[in-house]
Motif scaffolding. Structure first.
Motif, short mmCIF file in Angstrom:
data_model
loop_
_atom_site.label_atom_id
_atom_site.label_comp_id
_atom_site.label_asym_id
_atom_site.label_seq_id
_atom_site.Cartn_x
_atom_site.Cartn_y
_atom_site.Cartn_z
N GLY A 1 0.67 -1.24 -0.03
CA GLY A 1 -0.18 -0.12 0.13
C GLY A 1 1.20 1.37 -0.16
O GLY A 1 2.05 1.02 0.55
N ASP A 2 0.30 2.48 -0.13
CA ASP A 2 1.18 3.86 -0.44
C ASP A 2 0.61 4.50 0.61
O ASP A 2 0.65 6.14 -0.15
CB ASP A 2 1.06 4.76 -2.00
CG ASP A 2 -0.31 4.15 -2.63
OD1 ASP A 2 -1.38 3.87 -1.91
OD2 ASP A 2 -0.39 4.62 -3.66
N LEU A 3 0.06 4.16 1.31
CA LEU A 3 -0.09 5.44 2.84
C LEU A 3 0.86 5.07 3.42
O LEU A 3 0.91 5.02 4.76
CB LEU A 3 -1.23 5.01 3.04
CG LEU A 3 -2.84 4.86 2.55
CD1 LEU A 3 -3.29 4.68 3.78
CD2 LEU A 3 -2.50 6.18 1.81
N GLY A 4 2.32 5.65 2.90
CA GLY A 4 3.62 5.41 3.19
C GLY A 4 4.42 4.87 2.73
O GLY A 4 4.06 3.58 2.63
N GLU A 5 5.77 5.14 1.80
CA GLU A 5 5.64 4.84 1.20
C GLU A 5 6.88 3.55 1.84
O GLU A 5 7.29 2.35 0.81
CB GLU A 5 6.91 5.74 0.64
CG GLU A 5 8.50 4.67 -0.61
CD GLU A 5 7.51 4.67 -1.72
OE1 GLU A 5 7.84 3.44 -2.58
OE2 GLU A 5 6.37 5.10 -1.94
N GLY A 6 7.08 3.40 2.33
CA GLY A 6 7.94 2.03 3.38
C GLY A 6 7.07 0.20 2.87
O GLY A 6 8.13 -0.38 2.82
N HIS A 7 5.23 0.79 2.98
CA HIS A 7 4.87 -0.67 2.58
C HIS A 7 5.42 -0.85 1.58
O HIS A 7 5.88 -2.11 1.17
CB HIS A 7 3.51 -0.20 2.60
CG HIS A 7 3.48 0.33 4.15
ND1 HIS A 7 3.41 -0.67 5.35
CD2 HIS A 7 2.66 1.50 4.28
CE1 HIS A 7 2.89 0.56 6.18
NE2 HIS A 7 2.46 1.39 5.25
N ASN A 8 5.38 0.38 0.31
CA ASN A 8 6.17 -0.52 -0.68
C ASN A 8 7.05 -0.74 -1.06
O ASN A 8 8.02 -2.13 -1.42
CB ASN A 8 5.72 0.39 -1.93
CG ASN A 8 4.62 1.23 -2.42
OD1 ASN A 8 3.31 0.09 -2.68
ND2 ASN A 8 3.64 2.21 -2.97
N GLN A 9 8.47 -0.65 -0.08
CA GLN A 9 9.54 -0.92 0.01
C GLN A 9 9.61 -2.36 0.84
O GLN A 9 10.47 -2.87 0.19
CB GLN A 9 10.57 -0.07 0.69
CG GLN A 9 10.48 1.69 0.03
CD GLN A 9 10.87 1.84 -2.02
OE1 GLN A 9 12.40 0.34 -1.78
NE2 GLN A 9 10.54 2.22 -1.99
N ALA A 10 9.59 -2.77 1.37
CA ALA A 10 9.12 -3.37 1.46
C ALA A 10 9.04 -4.79 1.45
O ALA A 10 9.44 -6.22 0.92
CB ALA A 10 8.96 -3.94 3.03
N ALA A 11 8.08 -4.79 0.16
CA ALA A 11 7.39 -5.81 -0.51
C ALA A 11 8.74 -5.50 -1.69
O ALA A 11 8.69 -7.05 -1.99
CB ALA A 11 5.84 -5.14 -1.41
N ARG A 12 8.96 -4.56 -2.50
CA ARG A 12 10.23 -4.43 -3.12
C ARG A 12 11.07 -5.20 -2.51
O ARG A 12 11.80 -6.43 -3.97
CB ARG A 12 10.52 -3.19 -3.71
CG ARG A 12 11.48 -3.25 -4.66
CD ARG A 12 11.38 -1.73 -5.26
NE ARG A 12 13.02 -1.38 -6.51
CZ ARG A 12 12.99 -0.25 -6.56
NH1 ARG A 12 13.01 0.67 -5.78
NH2 ARG A 12 13.63 -0.17 -7.72
#
Length: 401
Positions: free
Chosen positions: A19-30
């Motif tokens: 999710g993109d309510l905070g970029e960290g969620h995307n970076q962890a998935a990446r």
């Protein structure tokens, strides 16, 4: 003993919900998706932005008000965060919101037929848990907590495994009654490049920096949220003369333009303003100190690179939790609110002994190969039954809602 995927020689299919309510969620998935390139892993991943996929109409509205709310009303955000921290069940309104998107979520699951669902975004974990509660889904649910926190939003009864960043979180979850077999301390997943040893000499040249001058990296997360303190750093003649400062604004083009104009007005020859930086590990590699708000992923990446941190103005809520854990671990210093950030920065940047101790503590605190450790834990799960797929799955879900 071989697991089912090793026995039948087919890759394990994993749906990664971010999710993109905070970029960290995307970076962890990446980070997790990139780690699947390791030769020993037989995993197929599909990374999906949960909010964009499941709430396509509401997503841009929710994202706008969430980011603006955090920026403009942090005290209200902190109040709501603390008020909901200890909840032991979903509220009726929250369940209703999740139910709106369950139809699209089931369509996604039916089309991808995952063996495991991994969530780096708390709302996604809540929605998948709700499907399992209704008896409509029987694949393992793994939740990757991307902060050093035990907030109720991350915690749902049908989660099979929590991947967490530190022993502090494990202890907090244990106090909530979550058994140790459902917990695995892997570190917050970051890309392998943050653990690699860089060639700092060549990086100084390629990035246009001088190895003779201390380098300070300033980050404000994907949203580039900076206060007046950062503008004061640009205006400070002492900072401009003694340091070389790199300010990364993320995706916030407006703030980048403002800071670039500020730097031009001040004639700040040793201040570099950047937007979103893909190769952020290179800038971290040459930095002597990171000035940042304590987001989970940014600080995890810094710890992986053994980069000392000066944490400023954490948002009440998970950032305060993160700051406390990092400060107690000795890898970061929290800026005092009653002193100018400029003065604290200059003191710390030239305190080589303290920086050295922080680097040593980061080496002890970090989890080597965090993404690989996460996959090791996920691969040990034995899926009980593949996701119900196809038209009948969707119809049964709609009947149950």
């Amino acid at each position: 003993m071989m697991n089912r995927f090793e026995a039948d020689q087919r890759p394990m299919r994993v749906l990664l919900l971010s999710g993109d309510l905070g970029e960290g969620h995307n970076q962890a998935a990446r980070a997790l998706a990139e780690a699947c390139g390791l030769p020993r892993l037989r995993i197929q991943t599909e990374v999906v932005n949960f909010m964009r996929q499941v709430y396509p109409g509401l997503h841009p509205i929710i994202k706008y008000f969430f980011l603006r709310g955090v920026e403009k009303a942090p005290l209200l955000y902190g109040y709501l965060y603390k008020k909901t921290r200890e909840l032991d069940r979903m509220s009726i309104s929250f369940r209703s919101f999740l139910s709106i998107g369950l139809g699209k979520l089931t369509e996604l699951i039916a089309s991808t037929r995952p063996d495991v669902i991994v969530c780096t975004f708390p709302l996604a974990a809540a929605a998948v848990s709700l499907l399992k509660e209704k008896g409509l889904l029987r694949v393992p649910l793994v939740t990757v907590i991307t902060d050093h926190t035990d907030h109720s939003l991350w915690l749902h009864p049908h989660t099979d495994l929590y991947l967490i960043g530190s022993e502090a979180v494990a202890e907090a979850l244990g106090r909530r009654g979550i058994v140790s077999s459902r917990l695995c301390v892997t570190g917050i997943p970051v890309r392998q490049r943050f653990f690699d040893t860089p060639d700092r000499g060549s990086l100084y040249n390629s990035l246009g920096l001088s190895p003779e001058r201390p380098t300070v990296l300033v980050m404000g997360g994907g949203g580039g949220m900076f206060g007046d303190e950062i503008r004061m750093l640009i205006r400070s003649s002492a900072v401009r003369e003694k340091l070389q400062t790199v300010i990364v604004c993320g995706n916030n083009a407006e703030v980048r333009r403002e800071l670039e104009e500020e730097a031009r007005r001040c004639g700040a020859g040793h201040v570099i303003v950047k937007g979103f930086v893909e190769e952020i590990h290179e800038w971290m590699a040459v930095a002597d100190l990171l000035v940042t708000k304590p987001g989970g992923l940014t600080t995890a990446e810094a710890v992986a690179m053994e980069l000392p941190m000066l944490l400023y103005k954490p948002i009440p809520g998970q950032e305060e939790d993160n700051a406390g854990v990092l400060e107690r671990a000795g890898v970061a210093v929290r800026a005092e609110e009653n002193r100018a950030l400029r003065d604290q920065l200059l003191e710390l940047a030239f305190n080589s002994e303290r920086l050295r101790r922080m680097q040593e503590q980061a080496g002890r605190f970090r989890c080597e190969q965090s993404s690989a450790l996460a996959w090791d834990a996920i691969m040990k799960l034995q899926p009980r039954m593949p996701a119900r797929a196809g038209r009948s799955f969707g119809l049964k879900v709609r009947e149950a809602l």
